[in-house]
Design a protein around this motif. Structure first.
Motif, PDB file in Angstrom:
ATOM      1  N   ALA A  59      28.038  40.366  46.545  1.00  0.00           N
ATOM      2  CA  ALA A  59      29.265  41.042  46.966  1.00  0.00           C
ATOM      3  C   ALA A  59      30.198  40.033  47.618  1.00  0.00           C
ATOM      4  O   ALA A  59      29.719  39.121  48.282  1.00  0.00           O
ATOM      5  CB  ALA A  59      28.909  42.161  47.946  1.00  0.00           C
ATOM      6  N   PRO A  60      31.523  40.144  47.467  1.00  0.00           N
ATOM      7  CA  PRO A  60      32.237  41.177  46.718  1.00  0.00           C
ATOM      8  C   PRO A  60      32.453  40.822  45.255  1.00  0.00           C
ATOM      9  O   PRO A  60      33.152  41.524  44.537  1.00  0.00           O
ATOM     10  CB  PRO A  60      33.586  41.202  47.444  1.00  0.00           C
ATOM     11  N   PHE A  61      31.808  39.723  44.793  1.00  0.00           N
ATOM     12  CA  PHE A  61      32.099  39.242  43.438  1.00  0.00           C
ATOM     13  C   PHE A  61      31.324  40.015  42.365  1.00  0.00           C
ATOM     14  O   PHE A  61      31.551  39.839  41.182  1.00  0.00           O
ATOM     15  CB  PHE A  61      31.808  37.743  43.348  1.00  0.00           C
ATOM     16  N   ARG A  73      47.856  47.827  52.019  1.00  0.00           N
ATOM     17  CA  ARG A  73      46.974  46.652  52.122  1.00  0.00           C
ATOM     18  C   ARG A  73      45.905  46.704  51.029  1.00  0.00           C
ATOM     19  O   ARG A  73      45.243  47.722  50.858  1.00  0.00           O
ATOM     20  CB  ARG A  73      46.296  46.588  53.496  1.00  0.00           C
ATOM     21  N   TYR A  74      45.751  45.593  50.349  1.00  0.00           N
ATOM     22  CA  TYR A  74      44.808  45.522  49.237  1.00  0.00           C
ATOM     23  C   TYR A  74      43.920  44.298  49.380  1.00  0.00           C
ATOM     24  O   TYR A  74      44.345  43.275  49.903  1.00  0.00           O
ATOM     25  CB  TYR A  74      45.561  45.449  47.901  1.00  0.00           C
ATOM     26  N   GLU A  75      42.679  44.447  48.902  1.00  0.00           N
ATOM     27  CA  GLU A  75      41.743  43.319  48.847  1.00  0.00           C
ATOM     28  C   GLU A  75      41.425  43.079  47.378  1.00  0.00           C
ATOM     29  O   GLU A  75      41.089  44.017  46.648  1.00  0.00           O
ATOM     30  CB  GLU A  75      40.431  43.665  49.569  1.00  0.00           C
ATOM     31  N   VAL A  76      41.519  41.831  46.976  1.00  0.00           N
ATOM     32  CA  VAL A  76      41.179  41.478  45.603  1.00  0.00           C
ATOM     33  C   VAL A  76      39.993  40.534  45.646  1.00  0.00           C
ATOM     34  O   VAL A  76      40.032  39.511  46.334  1.00  0.00           O
ATOM     35  CB  VAL A  76      42.370  40.772  44.904  1.00  0.00           C
ATOM     36  N   SER A  77      38.918  40.896  44.946  1.00  0.00           N
ATOM     37  CA  SER A  77      37.841  39.913  44.789  1.00  0.00           C
ATOM     38  C   SER A  77      37.939  39.389  43.366  1.00  0.00           C
ATOM     39  O   SER A  77      38.060  40.164  42.414  1.00  0.00           O
ATOM     40  CB  SER A  77      36.480  40.519  45.094  1.00  0.00           C
ATOM     41  N   MET A  78      37.931  38.089  43.255  1.00  0.00           N
ATOM     42  CA  MET A  78      38.236  37.458  41.975  1.00  0.00           C
ATOM     43  C   MET A  78      37.262  36.323  41.702  1.00  0.00           C
ATOM     44  O   MET A  78      36.861  35.609  42.618  1.00  0.00           O
ATOM     45  CB  MET A  78      39.681  36.934  42.043  1.00  0.00           C
ATOM     46  N   PRO A  87      39.435  39.787  37.984  1.00  0.00           N
ATOM     47  CA  PRO A  87      40.257  40.403  36.948  1.00  0.00           C
ATOM     48  C   PRO A  87      41.419  39.475  36.566  1.00  0.00           C
ATOM     49  O   PRO A  87      41.804  38.619  37.359  1.00  0.00           O
ATOM     50  CB  PRO A  87      40.786  41.660  37.643  1.00  0.00           C
ATOM     51  N   ASN A  88      41.955  39.687  35.362  1.00  0.00           N
ATOM     52  CA  ASN A  88      43.082  38.827  34.978  1.00  0.00           C
ATOM     53  C   ASN A  88      44.419  39.513  35.184  1.00  0.00           C
ATOM     54  O   ASN A  88      45.458  38.976  34.802  1.00  0.00           O
ATOM     55  CB  ASN A  88      42.922  38.297  33.551  1.00  0.00           C
ATOM     56  N   GLU A  89      44.363  40.710  35.778  1.00  0.00           N
ATOM     57  CA  GLU A  89      45.616  41.378  36.133  1.00  0.00           C
ATOM     58  C   GLU A  89      45.416  42.157  37.428  1.00  0.00           C
ATOM     59  O   GLU A  89      44.432  42.876  37.577  1.00  0.00           O
ATOM     60  CB  GLU A  89      46.030  42.322  35.014  1.00  0.00           C
ATOM     61  N   PHE A 100      43.242  37.821  48.808  1.00  0.00           N
ATOM     62  CA  PHE A 100      42.442  37.386  47.669  1.00  0.00           C
ATOM     63  C   PHE A 100      41.195  36.676  48.185  1.00  0.00           C
ATOM     64  O   PHE A 100      41.294  35.763  49.001  1.00  0.00           O
ATOM     65  CB  PHE A 100      43.231  36.409  46.801  1.00  0.00           C
ATOM     66  N   THR A 101      40.033  37.109  47.733  1.00  0.00           N
ATOM     67  CA  THR A 101      38.776  36.422  48.033  1.00  0.00           C
ATOM     68  C   THR A 101      38.256  35.920  46.689  1.00  0.00           C
ATOM     69  O   THR A 101      37.997  36.719  45.784  1.00  0.00           O
ATOM     70  CB  THR A 101      37.773  37.385  48.696  1.00  0.00           C
ATOM     71  N   VAL A 102      38.169  34.619  46.575  1.00  0.00           N
ATOM     72  CA  VAL A 102      37.942  34.028  45.251  1.00  0.00           C
ATOM     73  C   VAL A 102      36.843  32.967  45.318  1.00  0.00           C
ATOM     74  O   VAL A 102      36.673  32.289  46.323  1.00  0.00           O
ATOM     75  CB  VAL A 102      39.244  33.352  44.731  1.00  0.00           C
ATOM     76  N   THR A 103      36.114  32.836  44.229  1.00  0.00           N
ATOM     77  CA  THR A 103      35.172  31.726  44.096  1.00  0.00           C
ATOM     78  C   THR A 103      35.109  31.286  42.641  1.00  0.00           C
ATOM     79  O   THR A 103      35.638  31.953  41.758  1.00  0.00           O
ATOM     80  CB  THR A 103      33.756  32.098  44.611  1.00  0.00           C
TER      81      THR A 103
END
Ligand SMILES: [Cu+2]
Length: 165
Positions: A59-61, A73-78, A87-89, A100-103
């Motif tokens: 999580a969150p991936f 407010r939005y959270e994006v896991s990418m 996601p690509n959109e 954005f939480t990204v790895t």
């Protein structure tokens, strides 16, 4: 030649070097202060670690996507991997603050969102996080800006900011 007390002598030529060597760091510190507090530019910091081979189960991936956490407010896991973002959109209404939480699952990638204050390096094993506010409706390209192989130029996604109805 300028004579200072106790017989210390500072030549104008020396002064011409001493003054810029004081002025330069002072100027840089001022620029740093203005960009950090005035323009809100911050270096992304280390946000945690993840085992690259277990990204899909961690999580969150494990559920990449957009989640609304509060009003506006939005959270994006990418997840970044050769050669796409998942996601690509990302769709959010105008006026949203998006974190954005990204790895990366494989090699070093980058994440740059044109028109937003987001520019991250995505290292496998590390989690990167950044927040931006999207006030103006439109399409914001989200690009990989670290060369990651033969199809690097095809690695992009987008943030679509929809007008408020
Ligand atoms: Cu790339």
């Amino acid at each position: 030649m300028t004579t200072m007390k106790r017989g210390t002598t500072v030549y104008l030529y020396e002064l011409a070097w001493i003054l810029p060597s004081i002025a330069l760091p002072v100027g840089m510190l001022a620029a740093l202060t203005v960009t950090a507090f005035g323009a809100g530019i911050h270096l992304p910091t280390h946000e945690g670690r993840v085992v690259p081979t277990k990204v899909a189960e961690t999580a969150p991936f494990d559920k990449p996507g957009v989640v609304q956490v509060a009003s506006g407010r939005y959270e994006v896991s990418m997840v970044a991997a050769i050669w796409s973002f998942t996601p690509n959109e990302v769709r959010v209404p105008a006026g949203s603050t998006v974190t954005f939480t990204v790895t990366s699952r494989d090699v070093v990638h980058g994440m740059f969102i044109k028109g937003a204050n987001i520019n991250l390096m995505l290292l496998p094993g590390q989690i990167a996080r950044a927040t931006a506010r999207f006030d103006t409706p439109g399409e914001y390209p989200l690009l990989c800006h670290e060369y990651c192989g033969i199809a690097h130029h095809t690695m992009w996604a987008r943030v679509i900011v929809e007008p408020r109805s």
